[in-house]
Design an enzyme around this catalytic site. Structure first.
Site, PDB file in Angstrom:
ATOM      1  N   ARG A  49       0.832  -1.211   0.000  1.00  0.00           N
ATOM      2  CA  ARG A  49       0.000   0.000   0.000  1.00  0.00           C
ATOM      3  C   ARG A  49       0.862   1.254   0.000  1.00  0.00           C
ATOM      4  NH1 ARG A  49      -1.132   4.226  -0.221  1.00  0.00           N
ATOM      5  NH2 ARG A  49      -2.985   5.399   0.367  1.00  0.00           N
ATOM      6  N   MET A  63      -1.603   6.838   8.818  1.00  0.00           N
ATOM      7  CA  MET A  63      -2.659   5.827   8.846  1.00  0.00           C
ATOM      8  C   MET A  63      -2.381   4.710   7.845  1.00  0.00           C
ATOM      9  SD  MET A  63      -6.179   7.884   9.327  1.00  0.00           S
ATOM     10  CE  MET A  63      -6.004   9.624   9.645  1.00  0.00           C
ATOM     11  N   PRO A  64      -1.350   3.907   8.101  1.00  0.00           N
ATOM     12  CA  PRO A  64      -1.088   2.781   7.207  1.00  0.00           C
ATOM     13  C   PRO A  64      -2.281   1.829   7.212  1.00  0.00           C
ATOM     14  CG  PRO A  64       0.741   3.136   8.715  1.00  0.00           C
ATOM     15  CD  PRO A  64      -0.391   3.989   9.184  1.00  0.00           C
ATOM     16  N   HIS A  65      -2.672   1.390   6.033  1.00  0.00           N
ATOM     17  CA  HIS A  65      -3.839   0.526   5.944  1.00  0.00           C
ATOM     18  C   HIS A  65      -3.701  -0.429   4.775  1.00  0.00           C
ATOM     19  CE1 HIS A  65      -4.615   4.180   3.590  1.00  0.00           C
ATOM     20  NE2 HIS A  65      -5.247   3.383   2.752  1.00  0.00           N
ATOM     21  N   ALA A  66      -4.435  -1.519   4.868  1.00  0.00           N
ATOM     22  CA  ALA A  66      -4.423  -2.533   3.819  1.00  0.00           C
ATOM     23  C   ALA A  66      -5.691  -3.359   3.941  1.00  0.00           C
ATOM     24  CB  ALA A  66      -3.190  -3.419   3.960  1.00  0.00           C
TER      25      ALA A  66
END
Length: 153
Positions: A49, A63-66
């Site tokens: 991401r 806000m790291p997201h996957a």
């Protein structure tokens, strides 16, 4: 109203990290410990991401997201860093607070709703300041749990 994401006390950490990659590793290990996910799979998805663009949201928050098909609802992690770390944020401000999110692969609107709930933190100067100044994991969890951004599960 159902919660936009699940955050458990075990998914809240105060840590020391010196780089973006170290932060993503801490997140992946935290997701594994708190929710029983595979740390390597989480790390791979977060790194993938990040290749699309930094998830450094601004104002000292990332806000790291996957998305992974091993969860059936969005799960979150909250990481408070002991120092500012460069995260290639659009505003150039290094991060001190990291909110990670893993959502189901097919959770389009649900994923966006959870990210929107997290992003509200940056609009509330008082709450954001309290999160930056929090001295314990319990205090961090209580701030999120009582903020109205996360409904009681």
């Amino acid at each position: 109203m159902s919660s936009p994401f699940r955050l458990t006390p075990e998914a809240v950490r105060r840590v020391s990290c010196g780089s973006k990659n170290a932060i993503l590793s801490v997140l992946s290990e935290g997701f594994a410990a708190a929710y029983g996910l595979d740390a390597e799979e989480v790390l791979d998805s977060l790194l993938e991401r990040e290749t699309l663009g930094s998830t450094g949201f601004g104002r000292g928050v990332a806000m790291p997201h996957a998305r992974l098909d091993v969860v059936d609802a969005p799960v979150a992690m909250l990481v408070h860093l002991d120092r500012d770390v460069d995260f290639n944020s659009a505003d150039g401000v290094p991060v001190r607070l990291v909110m990670g999110l893993i959502s189901p692969t097919d959770a389009g609107a649900q994923h966006l709703h959870a990210l929107a709930a997290m992003s509200r933190l940056t609009r509330d100067d008082r709450l954001l300041h309290l999160l930056f100044e929090a001295q314990s994991e319990e205090e961090l969890f209580a701030l999120i749990d009582g903020s109205g951004l996360r409904d009681a599960a």
